[in-house]
Write an enzyme that holds these catalytic residues in place. Structure first.
Site, PDB file in Angstrom:
ATOM      1  N   GLU A 294      -1.815  -8.965   4.576  1.00 17.15           N
ATOM      2  CA  GLU A 294      -1.760  -9.364   5.981  1.00 17.15           C
ATOM      3  C   GLU A 294      -3.135  -9.544   6.614  1.00 17.15           C
ATOM      4  O   GLU A 294      -3.250 -10.182   7.667  1.00 17.15           O
ATOM      5  CB  GLU A 294      -0.940  -8.351   6.797  1.00 17.15           C
ATOM      6  CG  GLU A 294      -1.537  -6.962   6.938  1.00 17.15           C
ATOM      7  CD  GLU A 294      -1.201  -6.012   5.813  1.00 17.15           C
ATOM      8  OE1 GLU A 294      -1.261  -4.791   6.033  1.00 17.15           O
ATOM      9  OE2 GLU A 294      -0.887  -6.487   4.698  1.00 17.15           O
TER      10      GLU A 294
ATOM     11  N   CYS B 169       0.831  -1.206   0.000  1.00 22.41           N
ATOM     12  CA  CYS B 169       0.000   0.000   0.000  1.00 22.41           C
ATOM     13  C   CYS B 169       0.872   1.265   0.000  1.00 22.41           C
ATOM     14  O   CYS B 169       1.473   1.582  -1.011  1.00 22.41           O
ATOM     15  CB  CYS B 169      -0.975  -0.035   1.170  1.00 22.41           C
ATOM     16  SG  CYS B 169      -2.393   1.078   0.950  1.00 22.41           S
TER      17      CYS B 169
ATOM     18  N   HIS C 270      -3.582  -5.275   0.845  1.00 25.91           N
ATOM     19  CA  HIS C 270      -3.027  -5.704   2.135  1.00 25.91           C
ATOM     20  C   HIS C 270      -3.085  -7.235   2.262  1.00 25.91           C
ATOM     21  O   HIS C 270      -4.132  -7.793   2.592  1.00 25.91           O
ATOM     22  CB  HIS C 270      -3.809  -5.066   3.285  1.00 25.91           C
ATOM     23  CG  HIS C 270      -3.569  -3.603   3.434  1.00 25.91           C
ATOM     24  ND1 HIS C 270      -2.555  -3.086   4.215  1.00 25.91           N
ATOM     25  CD2 HIS C 270      -4.206  -2.536   2.884  1.00 25.91           C
ATOM     26  CE1 HIS C 270      -2.581  -1.764   4.151  1.00 25.91           C
ATOM     27  NE2 HIS C 270      -3.569  -1.408   3.348  1.00 25.91           N
TER      28      HIS C 270
END
Length: 511
Positions: free
Chosen positions: A171, A82, A169
């Site tokens: 994660e 990002c 993202h």
């Protein structure tokens, strides 16, 4: 200085901690450092790769966050996520500008070229976007690896340099194959091996404790919770004859907490315990205090005073051990561009000057890793999977001033909540459950009489490491029974509400 397989430079994303967690789940030790860490400190960690986190800033803004440009010349694999992706694009002279179409939520991407990140993964997958800027052109020397409906440069990279950039993202759990992408970066780009586990951590920490402490003694503060119990067990495994385990009753404990703690340490863990009743001094210092941060500071300072007084009774005590976790450190300090959320009584609440050196063997690991370590050290599941209880105790579960009547009300309500959760099988399904005594009263009717009494909030959450949490979807009949019992059995409470906030934006505790 402890080495790290992968360093995560924090640019302020709410998800930064999840990056480290996802890598550790794969057996790769990742550590978070502020974005402006020096190149010297980075080199000292001897990382095999670097990840640039997301963040709220814009690379074209006057207050943009920039890391040392020298990281791009370290000959190390780098993954930008990002804001980290936009930072990499900006560094290599691409244009980053406000996006005409901001993206928040799920998006579909399509892989255009085989590469290390997407090795053995589907060509099409769902990811989680959270950005308001976009990369308008491809940086020189990079090529497109994946696209999305709104971004022709959703993923780009330079495989010779092993530089990769993701607009999404990986994660967060909403990214379908996010864990695999991070694992592939660690394994195929950085050549990391999956060797990080609690067995190796326990061995390393025991050696570190013996080396640091030498022949001195350690005062170990315990609360009966998972963290301090694991610290005590770890110290006992390393330097058992040099450990003095101390439990302080600060007057802010749950019902029968003191008796349970004493039994657990002496009978279950086989560790001698010194029990100190300091409730009067804690409660007197908290009188008329309503500010949450002030409560935490007072409790932290008073804890240290009590421990230092106890230390004077023992020769060669030079260290104080605490169950500080990685989450405590993160929430209590400004890591990179992240903001302080709250002081933890055993971190930000500590006095600047201490007569004892601090030893915190768990400060590099998350809550679920602490539980795994506890099992590795031989603690029972009953001890290891006990719900977390904050160091400041019930003081931060009473809104406003802390006093004995309020504590007694809260204890009674809390007992009922836990009884109902255990009897219905929900206790073991949830991360944490407790009552909060609100500093408001409300009108009610009991029998034919008007009441004007206290309101209690029930807080029950699901989580894996405490960094994020969602409210537990308890059945209505369970909530109804809890409410009915509290109102009928605890005089002084006439209203019960249920907290349906998640973390973020709320924290688990109210203060």
């Amino acid at each position: 200085m402890k080495k790290a397989d992968i360093l995560v430079l924090d640019f302020g994303s709410q998800y930064t901690q999840l990056i480290a967690r996802r890598l550790r789940e794969q057996g790769v030790y990742a550590e978070i450092l502020p974005f402006n860490v020096s190149l010297t400190d980075i080199k000292a960690k001897e990382p095999k790769g670097i990840i640039l986190s997301g963040g709220p800033a814009s690379v074209y803004a006057t207050d943009a966050y920039f890391c040392d440009k020298g990281i791009f010349d370290l000959n190390l694999p780098i993954l930008g996520i990002c804001y980290g992706m936009q930072l990499m694009a900006h560094h290599y002279k691409a244009t980053v500008a406000p996006a005409g179409h901001k993206e928040y939520g799920k998006a579909n991407i399509e892989i255009k070229k085989d590469n290390a990140l997407f090795k053995n993964l589907p060509k099409k997958q769902t990811v989680w976007m959270s950005h308001s800027d976009k990369v308008e052109n491809l940086p020189q020397g990079f090529e497109v690896l994946a696209t999305s409906e709104n971004s022709p440069f959703c993923v780009f990279g330079n495989e010779d340099k092993k530089f990769f950039a993701l607009q999404f993202h990986p994660e967060v759990q909403h990214s379908e194959f996010g864990k695999n992408i991070l694992k592939n970066f660690a394994k195929y780009a950085c050549n990391c091996e999956s060797v990080w586990n609690m067995g190796s951590f326990a061995k390393t920490q025991a050696e570190k404790i013996r080396e640091e402490v030498g022949n001195d003694k350690v005062l170990c503060a315990v609360s009966g919770g998972v963290d301090s119990s694991v610290v005590a067990a770890l110290l006992a495994s390393a330097i058992k004859e040099q450990v003095i385990v101390v439990f302080v009753d600060n007057g802010l404990l749950r019902s029968r907490e003191k008796e349970q703690v004493e039994f657990m340490f002496k009978n279950t863990l086989g560790i001698d315990l010194i029990s100190i009743d300091a409730s009067e001094i804690f409660l007197s210092r908290l009188a008329n205090v309503t500010d949450p941060e002030q409560k935490r500071k007072i409790i932290g300072n008073t804890f240290i005073e009590v421990f230092e007084e106890e230390a004077k009774k023992h020769k060669d005590v030079k260290y104080l051990a605490q169950g500080t976790l990685y989450t405590d450190i993160i929430e209590s300090s400004v890591v990179g561009a992240s903001k302080t959320i709250k002081s933890h009584h055993n971190v930000g609440g500590l006095p600047e000057k201490m007569n004892l050196k601090l030893i915190e063997p768990l400060k590099e690991i998350f809550k679920d890793e602490v539980r795994a370590l506890g099992l590795e050290l031989g603690l029972s599941k009953e001890v290891v999977y006990r719900h977390p209880f904050p160091g400041p105790g019930l003081a931060i579960r009473i809104m406003g001033e802390v006093n004995r009547p309020g504590l007694e009300l809260l204890r009674k309500a809390d007992v009922i909540l836990l009884e109902e959760l255990k009897s219905t099988g929900w206790y073991d399904k949830t991360w944490q459950a407790f009552c909060v005594l609100l500093n408001v009263k409300s009108v009610g009717v009991m029998g034919d009489n008007r009441t004007y009494d206290n309101a209690v909030c029930i807080r029950v959450v699901d989580a894996s490491d405490g960094m994020t949490a969602t409210f537990s979807h308890l059945p209505y009949e369970v909530l109804e029974n809890i409410s009915r019992r509290i109102i009928n059995e605890v005089e002084g409470i006439n209203r019960v509400v249920y907290d349906i906030s998640s973390k973020p934006p709320a924290t688990i505790e109210w203060e």
